[in-house]
Design an enzyme around this catalytic site. Structure first.
Site, PDB file in Angstrom:
ATOM      1  N   ASP A 128      -5.459  -6.308  10.753  1.00  0.00           N
ATOM      2  CA  ASP A 128      -5.645  -7.764  10.809  1.00  0.00           C
ATOM      3  C   ASP A 128      -5.034  -8.436   9.581  1.00  0.00           C
ATOM      4  O   ASP A 128      -4.383  -9.482   9.692  1.00  0.00           O
ATOM      5  CB  ASP A 128      -7.128  -8.126  10.956  1.00  0.00           C
ATOM      6  CG  ASP A 128      -8.029  -7.484   9.909  1.00  0.00           C
ATOM      7  OD1 ASP A 128      -7.586  -6.543   9.212  1.00  0.00           O
ATOM      8  OD2 ASP A 128      -9.188  -7.928   9.781  1.00  0.00           O
ATOM      9  N   ARG A 129      -5.216  -7.817   8.417  1.00  0.00           N
ATOM     10  CA  ARG A 129      -4.603  -8.369   7.203  1.00  0.00           C
ATOM     11  C   ARG A 129      -3.079  -8.335   7.315  1.00  0.00           C
ATOM     12  O   ARG A 129      -2.394  -9.283   6.951  1.00  0.00           O
ATOM     13  CB  ARG A 129      -5.056  -7.571   5.985  1.00  0.00           C
ATOM     14  CG  ARG A 129      -6.507  -7.773   5.601  1.00  0.00           C
ATOM     15  CD  ARG A 129      -6.934  -6.793   4.521  1.00  0.00           C
ATOM     16  NE  ARG A 129      -6.171  -6.969   3.280  1.00  0.00           N
ATOM     17  CZ  ARG A 129      -6.189  -6.091   2.281  1.00  0.00           C
ATOM     18  NH1 ARG A 129      -6.906  -4.968   2.381  1.00  0.00           N
ATOM     19  NH2 ARG A 129      -5.473  -6.323   1.177  1.00  0.00           N
ATOM     20  N   GLY A 160      -5.821  -2.865   6.502  1.00  0.00           N
ATOM     21  CA  GLY A 160      -6.319  -3.333   7.799  1.00  0.00           C
ATOM     22  C   GLY A 160      -5.246  -4.042   8.601  1.00  0.00           C
ATOM     23  O   GLY A 160      -4.520  -4.884   8.064  1.00  0.00           O
ATOM     24  N   ASP A 166      -8.241 -14.691   4.375  1.00  0.00           N
ATOM     25  CA  ASP A 166      -8.879 -14.496   5.681  1.00  0.00           C
ATOM     26  C   ASP A 166     -10.384 -14.429   5.473  1.00  0.00           C
ATOM     27  O   ASP A 166     -10.903 -13.492   4.857  1.00  0.00           O
ATOM     28  CB  ASP A 166      -8.363 -13.204   6.327  1.00  0.00           C
ATOM     29  CG  ASP A 166      -8.774 -13.090   7.791  1.00  0.00           C
ATOM     30  OD1 ASP A 166      -9.776 -13.713   8.180  1.00  0.00           O
ATOM     31  OD2 ASP A 166      -8.109 -12.361   8.542  1.00  0.00           O
ATOM     32  N   TYR A 183       0.826  -1.209   0.000  1.00  0.00           N
ATOM     33  CA  TYR A 183       0.000   0.000   0.000  1.00  0.00           C
ATOM     34  C   TYR A 183       0.860   1.260   0.000  1.00  0.00           C
ATOM     35  O   TYR A 183       1.840   1.345   0.736  1.00  0.00           O
ATOM     36  CB  TYR A 183      -0.918   0.019   1.220  1.00  0.00           C
ATOM     37  CG  TYR A 183      -2.234  -0.705   1.042  1.00  0.00           C
ATOM     38  CD1 TYR A 183      -2.322  -1.890   0.298  1.00  0.00           C
ATOM     39  CD2 TYR A 183      -3.394  -0.226   1.635  1.00  0.00           C
ATOM     40  CE1 TYR A 183      -3.527  -2.548   0.149  1.00  0.00           C
ATOM     41  CE2 TYR A 183      -4.602  -0.878   1.492  1.00  0.00           C
ATOM     42  CZ  TYR A 183      -4.676  -2.039   0.748  1.00  0.00           C
ATOM     43  OH  TYR A 183      -5.872  -2.694   0.594  1.00  0.00           O
TER      44      TYR A 183
END
Length: 249
Positions: free
Chosen positions: A100-101, A98, A120, A91
């Site tokens: 979590d990712r 995110g 996920d 990115y």
């Protein structure tokens, strides 16, 4: 030293209690019905530090903060990084990925130094592609079966009559080899098939391009079993432990 690791998602709060890297206990609870009383009742009563990754809304984060203030426990909250060791975030603005990712990728990179696709399967289903040299190539985000059901029950009047919003949000999305014989079953079975076939197609494409597959998330085990793939429980929590450099045994 005992550490409580928490992965606060849109659907579930997942937790793990560790002592010098050894797992003592773990569990999960629905995020939609989260309350202060539930946090006190279901989370460990005693620990020395908390390590948190959250993609939940402000209300749920505030609830957890209130619980921590009452317990007077320090909180180490994680955010997405531009890089971790040889893992490079794709990115342009790393913080928009995110957490979590990101943490799932951190954990996956410790499991495999080959090209890997991390899938996920939570409220949304995310795909993240990591090259063998550790460079993240980006990913895809598609709605999970529950989000599809919620969209239909919210925006389609006749389905709302058959499956009120309050039930649709918490219903266990079921699969069936046969078509549904009620409107809600037709929606539930159909959305599961859409999610499954979407995941299957992207996984097949990733495998053809040389990626290994790691599945995680609340619906990941079911999909892994149906497709004969590897499922890793608590991959985000593993990522928290890795970044925090908690003792390992």
């Amino acid at each position: 030293m005992s550490e409580l690791l928490i992965d606060l998602g849109n659907t579930r709060l997942k937790w793990r209690l560790q002592y010098h890297g050894l797992v003592q206990s773990y569990g999960a609870m629905p995020t939609c019905s989260l309350s202060l009383e539930q946090l006190h009742a279901c989370l460990p009563a005693s620990f020395d530090a908390l390590f948190l990754a959250s993609v939940a809304n402000r209300e749920k984060n505030s609830l957890l903060e209130t619980w921590l203030i009452e317990k007077q426990i320090p909180c180490n909250r994680f955010s997405t990084q531009a890089s971790f060791k040889d893992l490079i975030n794709a990115y342009r603005q790393p913080s928009l990925l995110g957490v979590d990712r990101w943490l799932a990728m951190v954990a996956a990179r410790q499991l495999s130094q080959e090209a890997v696709c991390v899938v996920d399967c939570g409220s949304a289903i995310t795909f993240d592609y990591i090259r063998a040299d550790g460079r993240h190539e980006g990913g895809y985000i598609i709605p999970g079966a529950r989000l599809m059901v919620q969209a239909l029950t919210r925006d389609t009047a006749n389905i709302n009559i058959c499956a009120p919003k309050s039930n649709a949000a918490s219903a266990d999305i079921q699969s069936s080899p046969l078509p549904g014989t009620s409107t809600f079953d037709a929606v539930s079975f159909g959305c599961h098939k859409m999610a499954l076939h979407g995941v299957r197609a992207l996984i097949k494409e990733a495998q053809l391009n040389g990626y290994g597959i790691l599945l995680c998330g609340g619906d990941g085990e079911k999909i892994a079993n149906e497709l004969g793939l590897t499922y890793i429980e608590g991959l985000v929590l593993n990522g928290i432990a890795e970044v925090a450099e908690l003792d390992k045994h």
